[in-house]
Write a protein that holds these residues in place. Structure first.
Motif, PDB file in Angstrom:
ATOM      1  N   UNK A 308     -28.810 -22.884   5.229  1.00 48.30           N
ATOM      2  CA  UNK A 308     -27.614 -22.146   4.810  1.00 48.30           C
ATOM      3  C   UNK A 308     -26.892 -21.504   5.988  1.00 48.30           C
ATOM      4  N   UNK A 309     -27.507 -21.515   7.163  1.00 48.29           N
ATOM      5  CA  UNK A 309     -26.889 -20.897   8.337  1.00 48.29           C
ATOM      6  C   UNK A 309     -25.590 -21.616   8.686  1.00 48.29           C
ATOM      7  N   UNK A 310     -24.564 -20.868   9.092  1.00 44.88           N
ATOM      8  CA  UNK A 310     -23.262 -21.494   9.373  1.00 44.88           C
ATOM      9  C   UNK A 310     -23.318 -22.522  10.501  1.00 44.88           C
ATOM     10  N   UNK A 311     -24.259 -22.357  11.441  1.00 44.62           N
ATOM     11  CA  UNK A 311     -24.342 -23.295  12.564  1.00 44.62           C
ATOM     12  C   UNK A 311     -25.546 -24.216  12.458  1.00 44.62           C
ATOM     13  N   UNK A 312     -26.105 -24.318  11.237  1.00 44.95           N
ATOM     14  CA  UNK A 312     -27.310 -25.133  11.068  1.00 44.95           C
ATOM     15  C   UNK A 312     -27.018 -26.603  11.368  1.00 44.95           C
ATOM     16  N   UNK A 313     -27.681 -27.129  12.389  1.00 42.97           N
ATOM     17  CA  UNK A 313     -27.573 -28.538  12.755  1.00 42.97           C
ATOM     18  C   UNK A 313     -26.131 -28.972  13.012  1.00 42.97           C
ATOM     19  N   UNK A 314     -25.303 -28.027  13.525  1.00 40.91           N
ATOM     20  CA  UNK A 314     -23.914 -28.409  13.771  1.00 40.91           C
ATOM     21  C   UNK A 314     -23.784 -29.450  14.874  1.00 40.91           C
ATOM     22  N   UNK A 315     -24.861 -29.657  15.651  1.00 40.10           N
ATOM     23  CA  UNK A 315     -24.836 -30.715  16.657  1.00 40.10           C
ATOM     24  C   UNK A 315     -24.607 -32.083  16.031  1.00 40.10           C
ATOM     25  N   UNK A 316     -24.903 -32.204  14.732  1.00 45.20           N
ATOM     26  CA  UNK A 316     -24.742 -33.506  14.069  1.00 45.20           C
ATOM     27  C   UNK A 316     -23.291 -33.974  14.103  1.00 45.20           C
TER      28      UNK A 316
END
Length: 345
Positions: A308-316
């Motif tokens: 649920x974190x806003x930057x969760x796995x944003x590297x994707x």
């Protein structure tokens, strides 16, 4: 003779492998025991068989559950709940002789259990039975291996953990002041603002309530933890001369949540804890801080909210091959344009 009387004991002195072999000396209270031991040593010098075998353990599963209930049940959280589960399992298995329960005999039971229960419930039942035999073995009540040890958990999809939206929270907070039962309203606020379990909030005592924090002692992990609160919540808890202990009102709170917010069937007060954790992470809260607030013994439990974190796995979105290809093309184009401009000077 290898058996002789020595004071008030009977002495066995024998070399089962001959004069050059190992010498075995033992003393016994009776001549009969000494004779049995001598015969065993001579006949089974190489084998590892008990010379004085114990009588067969014919105790039934219900008898072992009774031992567990008397000695261990009072020492664990929700012991009454696990006792009820174990007794239900015992009935399902027709109260067998416990030592005759083999992995093969018990392997079909989870499949039968799933016909009338959810997969999660079945897994919990298997774990309860496994824990029973582990405890009995550890405490020396049985001397055979755990027949449930090889039964694996049934793999299933991770369950969705619903939480209240901002609109639902707003509607709930607007209604609470008019609720006829003060304890229900206050406990809901405590759970929403601290992430406490309902049982932890309900067990609060006056000396555990401070202007800037609540101290929870009746926790699932048995560890005391303190959670900060604001002055508004402190004043609300002690408003109108109110003083804990709170009355047991979880059923009333569950009925309120389901009727007021039209939640999915089966939702309990635990949704308040999920709501705190979910909004904490969505607002950018640190996952390690959340672990300490919730009192999870393992970070794996807290990581259930990490997605649920806003930057969760944003590297994707940045490191997938399509994005990388576009970035590469953009980089090459910029190099060409820069080179072309340089050539004009």
């Amino acid at each position: 003779m290898s058996i002789s009387k020595e004071s008030d004991k009977w002495k066995v002195d024998v070399r089962p492998e001959g004069h050059a072999g190992k010498r075995v000396i033992r003393r016994f209270r009776t001549k009969a025991e000494a004779t049995r031991f001598e015969a065993h040593v001579i006949a089974s010098a190489i084998e590892n068989k008990p010379w004085n075998p114990k009588p067969p353990d014919n105790r039934r599963l219900s008898q072992l559950i009774e031992i567990w209930e008397q000695e261990h049940c009072p020492t664990i959280s929700s012991g009454w709940k696990y006792a009820r589960i174990l007794k239900s399992i015992c009935d399902d298995l027709n109260d067998p002789v416990a030592c005759q329960l083999t992995p093969k005999a018990i392997s079909q039971w989870p499949s039968e259990r799933m016909k009338s229960a959810k997969v999660t419930t079945t897994n919990n039942d298997v774990q309860a039975l496994k824990s029973l035999f582990n405890w009995l073995n550890k405490r020396g009540h049985i001397d055979y291996s755990n027949p449930v040890q090889v039964i694996e958990r049934i793999r299933t999809h991770e369950a969705d953990r619903p939480f209240l939206s901002h609109d639902q929270i707003r509607a709930l907070l607007e209604y609470l002041p008019s609720h006829p039962h003060r304890d229900v309203a206050i406990l809901i606020r405590i759970c929403l603002e601290t992430g406490a379990r309902w049982s932890e909030a309900q067990a609060l005592t006056r000396e555990r309530i401070h202007p800037n924090r609540l101290i929870f002692t009746q926790t699932k992990s048995k560890k005391t933890r303190a959670v900060p609160i604001n002055r508004e919540l402190y004043d609300l808890i002690l408003s109108e001369g109110g003083k804990p202990p709170f009355r047991r009102c979880e059923t009333s709170a569950r009925e309120l949540l389901n009727s007021l917010l039209d939640l999915p069937k089966g939702i309990s007060t635990h949704i308040l804890r999920h709501t705190f954790a979910s909004h904490f992470v969505m607002a950018g809260g640190n996952i390690l801080t959340l672990q300490r607030i919730l009192g999870h013994s393992s970070i794996q439990m807290t990581m259930r909210y990490a997605h649920l974190a806003p930057d969760h796995l944003d590297e994707a979105t940045r490191l997938n091959p399509v994005s990388l290809g576009k970035n590469r093309e953009r980089h090459d184009r910029n190099v060409i344009e820069f080179t072309a401009k340089s050539d004009t000077y």
